[in-house]
Design an enzyme around this catalytic site. Structure first.
Site, PDB file in Angstrom:
ATOM      1  CD  GLU A  82      -2.079   4.346   2.906  1.00 23.36           C
ATOM      2  OE1 GLU A  82      -3.270   4.608   3.138  1.00 23.36           O
ATOM      3  OE2 GLU A  82      -1.717   3.462   2.097  1.00 23.36           O
ATOM      4  CB  CYS A 114      -2.310   2.115   5.797  1.00 23.30           C
ATOM      5  SG  CYS A 114      -1.817   1.088   4.381  1.00 23.30           S
ATOM      6  CB  CYS A 151      -6.815  -0.122   4.894  1.00 24.00           C
ATOM      7  SG  CYS A 151      -5.082  -0.674   4.890  1.00 24.00           S
ATOM      8  CG  HIS A 206      -1.956  -1.025   1.232  1.00 24.43           C
ATOM      9  ND1 HIS A 206      -3.134  -0.877   1.928  1.00 24.43           N
ATOM     10  CD2 HIS A 206      -2.025  -2.241   0.628  1.00 24.43           C
ATOM     11  CE1 HIS A 206      -3.885  -1.948   1.750  1.00 24.43           C
ATOM     12  NE2 HIS A 206      -3.230  -2.795   0.972  1.00 24.43           N
TER      13      HIS A 206
END
Length: 143
Positions: free
Chosen positions: A49, A80, A77, A47
Site C-alpha cells: 500500500e 497502511c 495494517c 508494504h
C-alpha cells in the site's frame, strides 16, 4: 483486484509476502501499483500500500489522492490504513481479512475512526478466497 493480485505474485520473486496494491483514479484507471518490498529493500515500511500510494502521489504530483481508490489483496495494517487516511483516498477496497493485524475492521478500524477528519469508504472481501489462497500457499511453503 486482478491487477493487485498480479502485483502480489510479483512479490514472490524476492521472497516477500505476496501482497499487492493498486491505486485507481476516479475513472477506474490505474494510477500506480505496488507490492511488498520489505525483504527486497530491507525496508520495514515497504508494504504494498505504501509503495503504491507513494508512486501515485509522485505520478499525480501531489500527496492528496482525492478521487482515488486503494485496492489491496490483504486488509491494511495500522500503518497502511493510516497512510490511506493521510493520502485522502476516497475508498479502500481489500480482499482477504487479516485477523492478526488488520486495521480496516478486523482488529482495529483506523479508516472509519470518527475522530479523524477523513474517513474513506470501505469495500471488504473482494475476491477474498483467491487473495487468501495466495497468502496461505506462501506461508505453507515458508514454514
Amino acid at each position: 483486484m486482478g491487477a493487485a493480485l498480479e502485483e502480489a505474485r510479483a512479490a514472490l520473486a524476492t521472497g516477500d509476502v505476496p501482497i499487492g496494491a493498486v491505486v485507481l483514479d476516479a475513472a477506474g484507471e490505474v494510477v500506480a501499483t505496488g507490492h511488498n518490498v520489505r525483504e527486497a529493500e530491507s525496508d520495514p515500511t515497504g508494504h504494498a500500500e505504501v509503495v503504491a500510494l507513494r508512486a501515485a502521489a509522485r505520478r499525480r504530483g501531489e500527496w492528496r489522492l482525492e478521487g482515488c481508490t486503494l485496492v489491496v489483496t490483504l486488509e491494511p495494517c495500522t500503518m497502511c490504513a493510516g497512510a490511506a487516511v493521510l493520502a485522502r483516498v476516497d475508498r479502500v477496497v481489500f480482499g482477504a481479512h487479516d485477523d492478526k493485524a488488520g486495521a480496516v475492521g478486523s482488529l482495529w478500524d483506523v479508516v472509519r475512526d470518527r475522530r479523524l477528519n477523513h474517513r474513506p469508504e470501505v469495500l471488504a472481501g473482494v475476491r477474498a478466497p483467491e487473495c487468501a489462497a495466495l497468502l496461505e500457499e506462501f506461508f505453507r511453503r515458508h514454514r
